[in-house]
Scaffold this active site. Sequence first.
Site, short mmCIF file in Angstrom:
data_model
loop_
_atom_site.label_atom_id
_atom_site.label_comp_id
_atom_site.label_asym_id
_atom_site.label_seq_id
_atom_site.Cartn_x
_atom_site.Cartn_y
_atom_site.Cartn_z
N PHE A 153 0.81 -1.22 0.00
CA PHE A 153 0.00 0.00 0.00
C PHE A 153 0.84 1.27 0.00
O PHE A 153 0.40 2.31 -0.48
CB PHE A 153 -0.93 0.02 1.23
CG PHE A 153 -0.23 0.34 2.53
CD1 PHE A 153 0.02 1.65 2.90
CD2 PHE A 153 0.19 -0.68 3.38
CE1 PHE A 153 0.67 1.95 4.10
CE2 PHE A 153 0.83 -0.39 4.57
CZ PHE A 153 1.08 0.94 4.93
N LYS A 177 -0.91 -6.61 -9.45
CA LYS A 177 -1.93 -6.52 -8.41
C LYS A 177 -1.57 -5.40 -7.44
O LYS A 177 -0.71 -5.57 -6.57
CB LYS A 177 -2.06 -7.83 -7.64
CG LYS A 177 -3.30 -7.88 -6.74
CD LYS A 177 -3.25 -8.97 -5.71
CE LYS A 177 -2.56 -8.52 -4.45
NZ LYS A 177 -3.24 -7.41 -3.74
N SER A 230 5.85 -7.73 3.16
CA SER A 230 6.42 -8.23 4.41
C SER A 230 7.23 -9.50 4.15
O SER A 230 7.04 -10.20 3.15
CB SER A 230 5.30 -8.53 5.41
OG SER A 230 4.56 -9.67 4.99
N CYS A 285 9.86 1.28 3.80
CA CYS A 285 10.82 0.24 4.13
C CYS A 285 12.19 0.80 4.51
O CYS A 285 13.01 0.08 5.06
CB CYS A 285 10.95 -0.76 3.00
SG CYS A 285 11.65 -0.07 1.48
N GLU A 387 9.23 -4.88 13.08
CA GLU A 387 8.88 -3.79 12.17
C GLU A 387 7.51 -3.24 12.57
O GLU A 387 6.49 -3.90 12.39
CB GLU A 387 8.86 -4.27 10.72
CG GLU A 387 8.60 -3.17 9.73
CD GLU A 387 8.66 -3.63 8.28
OE1 GLU A 387 9.05 -2.83 7.42
OE2 GLU A 387 8.31 -4.81 8.01
#
Length: 509
Positions: A153, A177, A230, A285, A387
């Site tokens: 996202f 996607k 992830s 990230c 995280e």
Amino acid sequence: MSSQYIKIKNHINGEWLDESNGQYEPLKNPSTGAVIGEVPLSSAETSRQAVAAAAEAFPEWSAMPLPKRMDFIFKMHRAMVDNHEMLAEAIAVDQAKHIAEARGEVGRVIEILQMACSIPSLMQGETIQGIANNINGRVIKAPLGVFCGVAPFNFPALVFGWFIPFAIGTGNTFVYKPSTESPLFMQRMMDLIIETGLPKGVVNIVHGDRETVEAWYDDENVTGICLVGSTPTAKSIAAGAGKYGKKTMLLGGAKNFLLAMEDAPMDLLIENVLMSGYGSAGQRCLAVSNIAVVEEIYDEFIERLLEASKNVTVGDAMNPDVFMGPVISAKAKERIHHYIDLGIEAGAKLALDGRNPELPEANQDGYFVGPTVFTDVTPCMPIAKDEIFGPVLSVMKVGCINGGLRMIRNHEMGNGACIFTQNSYYTEKFINEADVGMIGVNVGVCAPHPYLPFGGIKGSLVGNNKVQGKDAIDFFTQNKVATIRTVDPKAGQPAAANKDSSVRSCVAG
């Protein structure tokens, strides 16, 4: 950006399509919590339909002369330049990235497309003359087929840039996607791609969840799968795709360190910590999360950081006067609050609590977390290990550079790390010994330029392939090797090079 209700559609074989199974989920504006549209949860059948369209388009697209393929990349670049603000607003609406940062993301993708325009040079093969009598060798970089990609996202434009231009520029076709939480950018971008005249089926979009992706594993038309997400998701795709021999390029999670030495330029350090830790609400990230500070400047750093963090304004992503927008969803907000609770329980000092930031009335139902700072953190605490993906900073005291390097080395993730220093010895030691894939010196976000590969190591990268630059070219192509004997048609067949019948070579000679 219009406030009109947004119905997200799939794009397959040149057509915008509603999802045939009728399953949709709400699309929300994280700045307000309001439902602004709906996103399809596509079936496995729809996913395979998109792959079939890409497979049908592949033979003609891969056979197209390279300069003609590059014409479309140039046109995409021009379209993004001409529609920069419209694309940035699309990101700010459903992903709720601050509008200034959304503009920056689109700008970076424009740079990536510029780099992708060098594909003809990067696809050059190799030739070795005279490897045997009248025999030459040649390495040819060739496209592979249909690739599929999954985007997170937090960077809907950037991940498009990492995957699609390199895949199709090298002659492959693609099924993409987007995240169901931030699909709007790709709707707008696909409209621009259509205007370039790109042949149908070369790029397809399908929205959905795990079912959409799992349909690719055993599809014989799928060559490879790409992901930015992830680490657990990356490992799951690696297992599913690996079972059927698919190529994978899978970037996983991160826990990034920043090491501040005694000679760190303090004003620059604080400015970069704010941009790195609170930019995109900490949802990237390469956001700094763990900050290791040598004891000589620890107290000063904490004082300066808290003062600056308290002045960070929080609000609607479309408001240029605020610094930080919301996190992506109510679930993300709840998860960040949970980690703040864990930090307190573990014994860290909550020096700045961002759980109830001051907000305008219009944003009271948005998903906001303010700047949060923990001090007296140890590496074994959950807030230092996991995280969090939010604007939460964990500050730790170290005695010297070796202490900071030890923390980085002992962490299971290895995405990025930065050092702030004016000492060349510290700089070189950090570059050589920091056990991460991307390193920054006196910068808070160590994102490589598009000409260089982007990706971590250890738990931050599943497999070996990184995105952008030459690494992307290598992933989206295969090396074909040709051994060629030249024969003069007027001279007849040449005599055998090896006249000793007791030796038979396993290679051409």
